[in-house]
Design an enzyme around this catalytic site. Structure first.
Site, PDB file in Angstrom:
ATOM      1  CG  ASP A   1      -2.046   1.005   1.145  1.00 36.07           C
ATOM      2  OD1 ASP A   1      -1.735   2.210   1.071  1.00 36.07           O
ATOM      3  OD2 ASP A   1      -3.215   0.610   1.167  1.00 36.07           O
TER       4      ASP A   1
ATOM      5  CB  THR B   1      -3.643   1.647  -2.510  1.00 36.47           C
ATOM      6  OG1 THR B   1      -2.625   1.253  -1.602  1.00 36.47           O
ATOM      7  CG2 THR B   1      -3.463   3.110  -2.851  1.00 36.47           C
ATOM      8  CG  ASP B   2      -3.499  -3.194   1.003  1.00 32.11           C
ATOM      9  OD1 ASP B   2      -3.140  -3.788  -0.020  1.00 32.11           O
ATOM     10  OD2 ASP B   2      -2.794  -3.131   2.021  1.00 32.11           O
ATOM     11  CB  ILE B   3      -9.673  -0.533   1.147  1.00 33.79           C
ATOM     12  CG1 ILE B   3      -9.285  -0.924   2.584  1.00 33.79           C
ATOM     13  CG2 ILE B   3     -11.194  -0.505   0.997  1.00 33.79           C
ATOM     14  CD1 ILE B   3      -9.537   0.159   3.611  1.00 33.79           C
TER      15      ILE B   3
END
Length: 550
Positions: free
Chosen positions: A434, A462-464
């Site tokens: 991320d 950004t992971d989500i």
């Protein structure tokens, strides 16, 4: 011929499963605008655009059309009327502000962006169900539901059986600055890498040891207090020397860049942005195109099986979304189980954060490095509709789990890879996580509060968003398969997700929040959120969609 007969054309070389399907849009908001851009990337034809009225997206026409309605508050009983209100009331500002010591709005329309993707997913899921003969024609979601999904792990940790780790603020958190003024992020996934890097810089091993736990947990906690000696060590050396030390230690390193004109290639279908996924048909042998039927009252993906081989957040979230839509998800874990199951705080004997993303999944323990493990995984895939993984580049092929190999086992399979960088940085890319992606993409510069040095948010945006993008690609590929397209290969990345978020910067002069910022623990106790949350060992968001007939 009428579109509402749901004819099944052959897929093109690059799959656009909604090619030529009419889209009517009512209302205007950042969530609606993002949904229109992404639907444009899937090939829709925007035939009716009205700026007034309640937010509504209508895909197709006639009795087979599907609709998605959106609003700000959804099931949350609060007067939410804008992005800032949602970020404050639904916990985003509190989580984002942990590194700064006080609630802080993100500089992007994050909740609206997530809501826009959820709307696209709802339409794709409803259309897929319609292709299978189910009477699903309408879906609802909201920006508040999107925000609660985005803070779901933090909500779970705040309401676990045992206390979450204490939160603290300090100036020693990364990024670091080199002697020649380069602001940079680092990533180490193993304690040996962390130790090797800092000892090469001359830092005492005891200091290095104190820094590892907060650094390792920063993804989960949203804060990171590091010994000041680490920042002093990087400030004494030029970036080139630091990069060499990082490379020797196996540590990822990336300068923090500024987003600006040209940071994101523009274009794509429907006048929208470049698609954050790639969907391509794959020759897959004797696939008849028959789709499993949907049981009455079940979710739109009921009857499908997803084989998921993922870790950390991006991949598990994609699988979680598919499970919420009704798919059976079987998670492949290492022998002995995923180590993240034991990361505190715990609830019911499992990590609360792990539980938040994996509670609906069955588990198959298998080691892909062994012949027996590979055979078990291939047997699972042979009875699945989707194989979802976020293995390192080349690993799937090394294990015999690449698209070509698995589609030979299961014709018609959707083979989905959620990566860190995609093909952007080539074979020598650092590990794609991320904060490195925020740094490289320029997203960090949009989420940095005014007047502060450039830094990614420690909320895993950004992971989500990468998990959301991956799940959207899978849903689009399922629609393509059900439309006669056969097997499909889907690729997305954290970088493609970050680049999509560059379009969502909050404009100067945007209205501030009218509501006080709530922490995840506070909103979990607030009765005005009762319809949007539920308890399953800890407090968790309800599914962000409500499906039904028109």
């Amino acid at each position: 011929m009428r579109e509402d007969t749901l004819l099944r054309p052959a897929a093109s070389a690059t799959t656009a499963p909604l090619a030529g399907v009419p889209l009517a849009v009512a209302g205007r908001s950042p969530a609606i605008d993002l949904a229109v851009r992404q639907l444009g990337c899937l090939g829709v034809e925007l035939t009716d655009r009205q700026d007034d009225g309640p937010w509504l997206l209508r895909l197709g026409h006639g009795p087979q059309a599907v609709e998605c309605a959106l609003d700000w508050a959804g099931r949350v009983a609060l007067p939410l009327a804008g992005e800032a209100d949602v970020q404050a009331a639904c916990g985003i500002a509190a989580v984002n502000g942990r590194r700064h010591g006080a609630p802080q709005q993100l500089g992007i329309g994050y909740a609206s962006a997530v809501a826009g993707v959820l709307a696209v997913q709802g339409l794709l899921a409803a259309r897929y169900a319609a292709l299978r003969g189910a009477p699903v024609r309408r879906v609802r979601t909201s920006v508040a539901d999107a925000a609660l999904l985005a803070v779901g792990q933090y909500l779970a940790a705040a309401t676990a059986d045992e206390p979450a780790e204490p939160l603290a603020h300090a100036a020693g958190a990364p990024p670091f600055t080199s002697a020649d003024g380069v602001r940079f992020e680092i990533e180490a996934l193993e304690p040996g890498q962390w130790l090797a890097f800092w000892t090469a810089l001359g830092v005492d091993r005891r200091v290095v040891g104190r820094g590892w736990p907060p650094f390792r947990l920063r993804f989960a906690s949203g804060c990171c207090v590091l010994p000041a000696e680490l920042g002093s060590a990087t400030a004494a050396l030029p970036y080139r020397q630091l990069a060499d030390a990082a490379g020797a230690a196996g540590v990822g390193i990336m300068p923090v860049r500024t987003a600006g004109p040209g940071a994101r290639e523009r274009g794509g279908a429907g006048g929208g942005a470049t698609a954050p996924w790639q969907i391509e048909p794959v020759e897959s042998g004797d696939h008849t195109g028959a789709e499993p039927p949907v049981s009455p009252g079940a979710g739109p993906l009921a009857g499908l099986r997803v084989a998921e081989m993922t870790r950390r957040l991006q991949g598990p979230l994609a699988g979680h979304l598919l499970a919420l839509l009704g798919a059976e998800v079987v998670r492949v874990e290492p022998l002995g189980g995923d180590p993240l199951r034991g990361v505190p705080p715990m609830t019911g004997g499992v990590s609360a954060r792990f539980h938040a993303l994996n509670r609906h999944k069955r588990v198959l323990e298998a080691d892909p490095r062994s012949a027996e493990g590979r055979r078990a995984i291939r047997d699972l895939v042979a009875g699945s509709d989707v194989f979802l993984h976020n293995l390192a580049p080349g690993k799937a092929e090394q294990f015999g789990l690449g698209a070509a190999e698995l589609l030979a086992v299961r014709p018609g399979l959707v083979h989905a890879w959620a990566s860190g960088w995609g093909a952007e940085l080539g074979a020598g890319a650092p590990v794609g996580t991320d904060y490195l992606v925020q740094a490289y993409s320029g997203l960090a510069s949009l989420v940095t509060p005014p007047g502060r040095p450039l830094a990614p948010t420690l909320m895993t945006v950004t992971d989500i968003f990468g998990g959301l993008v991956s799940a959207t690609g899978v849903l689009a590929a399922l629609v393509a398969r059900a439309s006669g397209g056969g097997g499909q290969r889907v690729e997305s990345s954290l970088l493609s997700a970050a680049l999509a978020l560059l379009d969502t910067a909050v404009p100067p002069g945007a209205p501030p929040a009218r509501l006080p910022a709530a922490t995840p623990a506070e909103l979990a106790r607030d009765p005005r959120f009762a319809a949007a949350l539920h308890r399953d060992g800890c407090v968790l968001p309800c599914s962000p969609w409500e499906f039904g007939p028109r």
